[in-house]
Design a protein around this motif. Structure first.
Motif, mmCIF file in Angstrom:
data_model
loop_
_atom_site.group_PDB
_atom_site.id
_atom_site.type_symbol
_atom_site.label_atom_id
_atom_site.label_comp_id
_atom_site.label_asym_id
_atom_site.label_seq_id
_atom_site.Cartn_x
_atom_site.Cartn_y
_atom_site.Cartn_z
ATOM 1 N N PRO A 19 0.835 -1.208 0.000
ATOM 2 C CA PRO A 19 0.000 0.000 0.000
ATOM 3 C C PRO A 19 0.867 1.255 0.000
ATOM 4 O O PRO A 19 2.052 1.215 0.342
ATOM 5 N N ASP A 20 0.275 2.379 -0.394
ATOM 6 C CA ASP A 20 0.955 3.672 -0.336
ATOM 7 C C ASP A 20 1.473 3.878 1.089
ATOM 8 O O ASP A 20 0.721 3.764 2.055
ATOM 9 N N PRO A 21 2.796 4.135 1.263
ATOM 10 C CA PRO A 21 3.352 4.311 2.615
ATOM 11 C C PRO A 21 2.613 5.370 3.426
ATOM 12 O O PRO A 21 2.541 5.266 4.661
ATOM 13 N N ALA A 22 2.056 6.387 2.756
ATOM 14 C CA ALA A 22 1.345 7.443 3.478
ATOM 15 C C ALA A 22 0.084 6.932 4.169
ATOM 16 O O ALA A 22 -0.437 7.581 5.084
ATOM 17 N N SER A 23 -0.402 5.761 3.735
ATOM 18 C CA SER A 23 -1.627 5.211 4.335
ATOM 19 C C SER A 23 -1.370 4.624 5.716
ATOM 20 O O SER A 23 -2.302 4.429 6.505
ATOM 21 N N GLY A 24 -0.095 4.301 6.019
ATOM 22 C CA GLY A 24 0.233 3.668 7.291
ATOM 23 C C GLY A 24 -0.085 2.187 7.341
ATOM 24 O O GLY A 24 0.117 1.539 8.371
ATOM 25 N N LEU A 25 -0.583 1.621 6.237
ATOM 26 C CA LEU A 25 -0.942 0.196 6.202
ATOM 27 C C LEU A 25 0.295 -0.650 5.920
ATOM 28 O O LEU A 25 1.172 -0.255 5.140
ATOM 29 N N PRO A 26 0.390 -1.828 6.535
ATOM 30 C CA PRO A 26 1.588 -2.657 6.369
ATOM 31 C C PRO A 26 1.613 -3.382 5.023
ATOM 32 O O PRO A 26 0.576 -3.617 4.402
ATOM 33 N N ILE A 27 2.815 -3.752 4.610
ATOM 34 C CA ILE A 27 2.999 -4.594 3.422
ATOM 35 C C ILE A 27 2.557 -6.016 3.746
ATOM 36 O O ILE A 27 2.822 -6.531 4.834
ATOM 37 N N GLN A 28 1.878 -6.654 2.804
ATOM 38 C CA GLN A 28 1.460 -8.040 2.984
ATOM 39 C C GLN A 28 2.182 -8.926 1.985
ATOM 40 O O GLN A 28 2.358 -8.551 0.814
ATOM 41 N N ILE A 29 2.594 -10.110 2.427
ATOM 42 C CA ILE A 29 3.299 -11.063 1.573
ATOM 43 C C ILE A 29 2.523 -12.375 1.543
ATOM 44 O O ILE A 29 2.175 -12.924 2.600
ATOM 45 N N ILE A 30 2.237 -12.854 0.345
ATOM 46 C CA ILE A 30 1.509 -14.113 0.170
ATOM 47 C C ILE A 30 2.460 -15.100 -0.502
ATOM 48 O O ILE A 30 2.929 -14.874 -1.626
ATOM 49 N N GLU A 31 2.763 -16.174 0.186
ATOM 50 C CA GLU A 31 3.728 -17.161 -0.309
ATOM 51 C C GLU A 31 3.030 -18.276 -1.087
ATOM 52 O O GLU A 31 1.827 -18.498 -0.968
ATOM 53 N N ASP A 32 3.833 -18.983 -1.904
ATOM 54 C CA ASP A 32 3.428 -20.226 -2.561
ATOM 55 C C ASP A 32 2.159 -20.083 -3.398
ATOM 56 O O ASP A 32 1.212 -20.879 -3.295
ATOM 57 N N VAL A 33 2.135 -19.068 -4.238
ATOM 58 C CA VAL A 33 1.016 -18.876 -5.155
ATOM 59 C C VAL A 33 1.344 -19.603 -6.457
ATOM 60 O O VAL A 33 2.347 -19.310 -7.105
ATOM 61 N N GLU A 34 0.515 -20.558 -6.833
ATOM 62 C CA GLU A 34 0.772 -21.378 -8.010
ATOM 63 C C GLU A 34 0.158 -20.760 -9.268
ATOM 64 O O GLU A 34 -1.016 -20.383 -9.271
ATOM 65 N N ILE A 35 0.980 -20.666 -10.320
ATOM 66 C CA ILE A 35 0.536 -20.169 -11.618
ATOM 67 C C ILE A 35 0.625 -21.307 -12.630
ATOM 68 O O ILE A 35 1.659 -21.976 -12.726
ATOM 69 N N ALA A 36 -0.461 -21.525 -13.377
ATOM 70 C CA ALA A 36 -0.500 -22.575 -14.395
ATOM 71 C C ALA A 36 -0.724 -21.954 -15.768
ATOM 72 O O ALA A 36 -1.375 -20.908 -15.896
ATOM 73 N N VAL A 37 -0.188 -22.614 -16.784
ATOM 74 C CA VAL A 37 -0.326 -22.128 -18.151
ATOM 75 C C VAL A 37 -1.795 -22.125 -18.567
ATOM 76 O O VAL A 37 -2.528 -23.079 -18.330
#
Length: 269
Positions: free
Chosen positions: A239-257
């Motif tokens: 998110p925009d740093p000015a919003s004060g909201l934290p960064i979120q990280i989502i692991e192991d997202v699978e992408i298929a053709v």
């Protein structure tokens, strides 16, 4: 006399077998004949500018030709004109070439040829964007993709604006030294979702450790990342740093053709 005839017959048989063996080998080594069709779309990764305008006048390719000669074929772009690259994010793209027929084989390079009307807007001020090589010969993108007969391919040309725009020392000139990633839509997947609240500017980045693709959520909070190669990704929501909201990280997202992975609604909190 009989012995001589027999010798001639043996020699003739050997020559006949040799001839047909060579013919078979040659046919096995002949490249497959046929045609394929190419479509080309232009899109952009987000950049730290207000606007980046590029004047697209042509798209050219080299097929089955690795020489340095000027053997380029125009794909007769249907949607030429001036485009703001920063509007071509979040899954939005423009179709430049639609189902152009080329010989099957290897697509070596794509060239994006630009005109003179290129500019960048920084802090409300418009500056000319110098692209001498693009105007004269085109922006060269290495592809080296095999084109199978009777198959349609859609190539995504993804500008990296931040890497492509360079301020030239003390001269103040702003140059375009393009960093463009080419991917095949038919051999890639996509990632989509939405952000809430929607009034916070949010960047979404997906990386597999080799390639990184990013986009901003639109005014409704929706986002789409396209041209992702198959594999496992880490998605970072910033998110925009000015919003004060934290960064979120989502692991192991699978992408298929050929499919879109849906992340659903991501709550910024």
């Amino acid at each position: 006399m009989n012995t001589l005839k027999q010798l001639k017959l043996v020699l003739l048989t050997i020559l006949t077998i040799t001839f047909f063996s060579c013919s078979d080998d040659d046919s096995n080594n002949t490249p497959s004949q046929g045609t394929s069709t190419i479509s080309v779309k232009l899109m952009d990764r987000p950049g730290d500018y207000e606007h980046v305008y590029v004047d697209v006048v042509d798209v050219r390719v080299k097929v089955n030709d690795t020489s340095d000669d000027d053997n380029w074929v125009s794909l007769e772009a249907i949607n030429t004109g001036v485009y703001d690259l920063l509007e071509l994010t979040g899954g939005i793209n423009v179709l430049l070439v639609d189902d152009f027929v080329v010989p099957s084989g290897t697509l070596n390079q794509i060239r994006l040829v630009l005109g003179n009307d290129n500019s960048v807007v920084i802090d409300g001020e418009t500056f000319p964007l110098n692209t001498p090589s693009a105007q004269q010969s085109g922006l060269k993108i290495q592809v080296n993709e095999t084109l199978e007969p009777n198959i349609a391919y859609t190539f995504l040309l993804d500008f990296d604006v931040d890497e492509s725009i360079v301020v030239a020392g003390n001269s103040g000139n702003i140059n375009l030294k393009p960093v463009i990633r080419a991917s095949v839509e038919a051999q890639s997947g996509a990632l989509s979702g939405s952000i809430t609240p929607i009034d916070v500017q949010t960047e979404i980045t997906a990386t597999n450790g080799i390639e990184t693709v990013s986009s901003y959520a639109d005014v409704d909070g929706n986002f789409v990342l396209v041209g992702l190669t198959e594999g496992t990704y880490t998605v970072t929501v910033t998110p925009d740093p000015a919003s004060g909201l934290p960064i979120q990280i989502i692991e192991d997202v699978e992408i298929a053709v050929g499919s879109t992975t849906e992340l659903g609604v991501i709550l910024l909190e």
